[in-house]
Write a protein that holds these residues in place. Structure first.
Motif, short mmCIF file in Angstrom:
data_model
loop_
_atom_site.label_atom_id
_atom_site.label_comp_id
_atom_site.label_asym_id
_atom_site.label_seq_id
_atom_site.Cartn_x
_atom_site.Cartn_y
_atom_site.Cartn_z
N ALA A 178 -19.87 0.93 68.17
CA ALA A 178 -19.24 2.13 68.70
C ALA A 178 -19.52 3.35 67.82
CB ALA A 178 -17.74 1.92 68.87
N ALA A 179 -19.43 3.16 66.51
CA ALA A 179 -19.67 4.27 65.59
C ALA A 179 -21.12 4.73 65.65
CB ALA A 179 -19.30 3.85 64.16
N PHE A 180 -22.04 3.79 65.70
CA PHE A 180 -23.45 4.15 65.76
C PHE A 180 -23.79 4.79 67.10
CE2 PHE A 180 -28.04 3.49 65.78
CZ PHE A 180 -28.33 4.01 64.54
N TYR A 181 -23.21 4.30 68.17
CA TYR A 181 -23.42 4.90 69.49
C TYR A 181 -22.94 6.35 69.49
CZ TYR A 181 -23.19 5.78 74.47
OH TYR A 181 -23.35 6.33 75.72
N GLN A 182 -21.78 6.58 68.90
CA GLN A 182 -21.23 7.94 68.82
C GLN A 182 -22.17 8.85 68.04
OE1 GLN A 182 -18.50 8.77 70.44
NE2 GLN A 182 -18.64 10.91 69.83
N LEU A 183 -22.75 8.34 66.97
CA LEU A 183 -23.71 9.11 66.18
C LEU A 183 -24.93 9.49 67.02
CD1 LEU A 183 -24.81 10.14 63.41
CD2 LEU A 183 -25.69 7.84 63.08
N MET A 184 -25.42 8.58 67.84
CA MET A 184 -26.60 8.85 68.65
C MET A 184 -26.30 9.81 69.81
SD MET A 184 -28.70 7.20 66.88
CE MET A 184 -30.18 7.42 67.82
N VAL A 185 -25.09 9.77 70.34
CA VAL A 185 -24.72 10.60 71.48
C VAL A 185 -24.37 12.03 71.05
CG1 VAL A 185 -23.02 10.90 73.33
CG2 VAL A 185 -23.98 8.66 72.88
N GLU A 186 -23.69 12.16 69.91
CA GLU A 186 -23.26 13.48 69.44
C GLU A 186 -23.68 13.71 67.99
OE1 GLU A 186 -19.33 14.73 71.55
OE2 GLU A 186 -19.03 12.74 70.66
N PRO A 187 -25.00 13.82 67.75
CA PRO A 187 -25.48 13.94 66.38
C PRO A 187 -25.02 15.22 65.67
CG PRO A 187 -27.26 14.31 67.92
CD PRO A 187 -26.09 13.84 68.72
#
Length: 62
Positions: free
Chosen positions: A8-17
């Motif tokens: 979830a944390a990595f996905y968030q990083l990729m979606v909202e860099p």
């Protein structure tokens, strides 16, 4: 973090860099560097595997 939270944390990083500009992150993965021979620009990136090691994700950074 458990495997779901890491995803979830990595996905968030990729979606909202943009939310992570200026932040410091600790990641555990393989580090690579490459150079564009025409421009001389160096690129730094890491390959991060998920908990099941089936779905790797690349992360380029400065």
């Amino acid at each position: 973090m458990n495997k779901d939270m890491v995803y979830a944390a990595f996905y968030q990083l990729m979606v909202e860099p943009d939310k992570y500009i200026g932040k410091t992150l600790c990641i555990d993965g393989l580090y690579y560097t490459g150079q564009n021979e025409k421009t001389g620009t160096y690129y730094h990136y890491s390959i991060i595997k998920d908990a099941l090691a089936c779905c790797s994700q690349g992360l380029e950074f400065v």
